[in-house]
Design a protein around this motif. Structure first.
Motif, PDB file in Angstrom:
ATOM      1  N   THR A 139       0.745  -1.184  -0.040  1.00 18.95           N
ATOM      2  CA  THR A 139      -0.122   0.046   0.026  1.00 18.95           C
ATOM      3  C   THR A 139       0.913   1.053  -0.093  1.00 18.95           C
ATOM      4  O   THR A 139       0.489   2.367  -0.709  1.00 18.95           O
ATOM      5  CB  THR A 139      -0.907  -0.041   0.969  1.00 18.95           C
ATOM      6  OG1 THR A 139      -0.167  -0.265   2.290  1.00 18.95           O
ATOM      7  CG2 THR A 139      -2.239  -1.133   1.076  1.00 18.95           C
ATOM      8  N   ALA A 144      -1.767  -4.420   3.894  1.00 16.46           N
ATOM      9  CA  ALA A 144      -3.220  -3.956   3.990  1.00 16.46           C
ATOM     10  C   ALA A 144      -3.642  -3.283   5.259  1.00 16.46           C
ATOM     11  O   ALA A 144      -4.576  -2.530   5.279  1.00 16.46           O
ATOM     12  CB  ALA A 144      -4.062  -5.181   3.613  1.00 16.46           C
ATOM     13  N   ARG A 200      -3.843   0.657   5.259  1.00 22.46           N
ATOM     14  CA  ARG A 200      -4.920   1.200   4.465  1.00 22.46           C
ATOM     15  C   ARG A 200      -5.505   2.682   5.247  1.00 22.46           C
ATOM     16  O   ARG A 200      -5.567   3.625   4.437  1.00 22.46           O
ATOM     17  CB  ARG A 200      -5.983   0.330   4.119  1.00 22.46           C
ATOM     18  CG  ARG A 200      -5.661  -0.086   2.754  1.00 22.46           C
ATOM     19  CD  ARG A 200      -7.057  -1.097   2.461  1.00 22.46           C
ATOM     20  NE  ARG A 200      -6.858  -2.204   3.349  1.00 22.46           N
ATOM     21  CZ  ARG A 200      -7.712  -3.222   3.602  1.00 22.46           C
ATOM     22  NH1 ARG A 200      -8.705  -3.139   2.711  1.00 22.46           N
ATOM     23  NH2 ARG A 200      -7.678  -4.124   4.359  1.00 22.46           N
TER      24      ARG A 200
END
Lengths: 222, 121
Positions: free
Chosen positions: A142, A167, A170
């Motif tokens: 990310t 993740a 995020r």
């Protein structure tokens, strides 16, 4: 003196392709699933391997070949998890080649289920070299940004699996998971996509189940 | 940046072929570098020029052709060139492509000079 045109029409990387084919044959005869991990430096390849080592404990036997320009650091991290690991230091080369894997392979135990090959961190050059793997897994983390697939198309076009990694970060980043996924799938409609975090564990059960299933398919043909 | 390693691999074949055909000199080499081969032709040429020094290919000229990224739709058979590397079929919209060009890295032709008598035309 006579001029002569010799039409060769041969893959420039034929030597690599032949070495890769021999490795693939050897590993698949033993029922071993080989995975080539590709990403930019710092996308979380080694952290993913550490998390997989924990999850595979008692479930499957794994070994790791690490590729880096310098240092034994990654192999040491994986060994600390009780997983046999070999470090290839390329001394400057931006990718691993099949012959480098072939040299290490005789030392790798023959009774493992998975052989993970962590390529040199680089989203460009490793994509051009078959290492004899059954699955090519590309990681896009990310913090790198969701616009990378079209900027580095070959890695995504030639991969079998995409892991959108880190993740868990995020909430802090403008990374759009759906956009990254759509862009990668536009380049490669066959890509299997998993959203994962080795830290929080998100998506790891699904990815592990996918790997175990892929390995069963190899083993049933071996 | 792995152009030098590609050139090294290419020279193995060049020198092999030069031996087989008893070449005195290699004067030209033609290669195909697909649009998605991940190789920059200019860098490959620089690497080639550096590598050829002191070899039988010292004066050889490297020519590169660049096949565009071309896909064939497995569903409708349509073949199309895709400069954006998106292989979805522009004719029927199916996402079941076969890549027919664009990934290749091929040594196509070697031009050499030999001591053989010219072959009858």
């Amino acid at each position: 003196m006579t001029k002569k045109d010799v039409f060769v029409l041969q893959d420039i990387l034929l030597g690599n392709a032949q070495a890769a084919a021999a490795i693939r044959r050897e590993l698949e005869t033993r029922g071993i699933l080989a995975i080539n991990l590709l990403s930019s430096p710092g996308a979380g390849k080694t952290t993913l391997l550490e998390a997989l080592a924990d999850r595979f404990k008692g479930l499957a036997r794994i070994a790791v070949i690490e590729g880096d320009i310098e240092t034994e650091r990654d192999a040491e991290r994986v060994r600390a998890k009780g997983v046999p690991a070999w470090q290839i230091t390329t001394g400057g080369a931006c990718h691993l080649e099949a012959k480098m894997i072939g040299k290490v392979l005789p030392e790798v135990p023959t009774d493992i289920d998975f052989l993970f090959i962590e390529n040199v961190g680089n989203l460009v050059c490793p994509a051009g070299y078959d290492l004899g793997e059954r699955l090519r897994v590309v990681l896009l983390s990310t913090p790198e940004g969701d616009d990378k697939p079209k900027k580095y198309p070959k890695a995504f076009t030639t991969a079998d699996v995409l892991l959108l990694s880190k993740a868990d970060l995020r909430p802090y980043l403008p990374f759009d998971i759906e956009k990254a996924k759509a862009e990668a799938l536009a380049l490669n409609p066959k890509l299997r996509v998993f959203v994962v975090s080795a830290v929080s564990g998100e998506g790891m059960d699904e990815f592990v189940a996918f790997l175990l299933n892929a390995r069963r398919e190899i083993a049933s043909r071996a | 940046m792995h152009e030098l390693s590609l050139v090294a691999s290419m020279f193995e074949t060049l020198l092999d072929q030069a031996r087989v055909h008893k070449a005195k000199r290699i004067t030209g080499v033609k290669i195909q570098v697909g649009a998605l081969a991940g190789v920059v032709p200019e860098l490959l040429e620089s690497a080639f020029d550096a590598y050829k020094k002191g070899t039988i290919a010292e004066d050889a000229v490297l020519t590169t052709v660049k096949p565009p990224f071309t896909v064939r739709c497995r569903s409708c058979g349509n073949e199309s060139v895709r400069d954006d590397f998106v292989p979805t079929c522009p004719a029927c919209g199916a996402a079941d492509p076969e890549i027919v060009h664009g990934l290749e890295l091929i040594l196509e032709k070697i031009e050499m000079e030999t001591d053989d008598p010219p072959s009858p035309a």
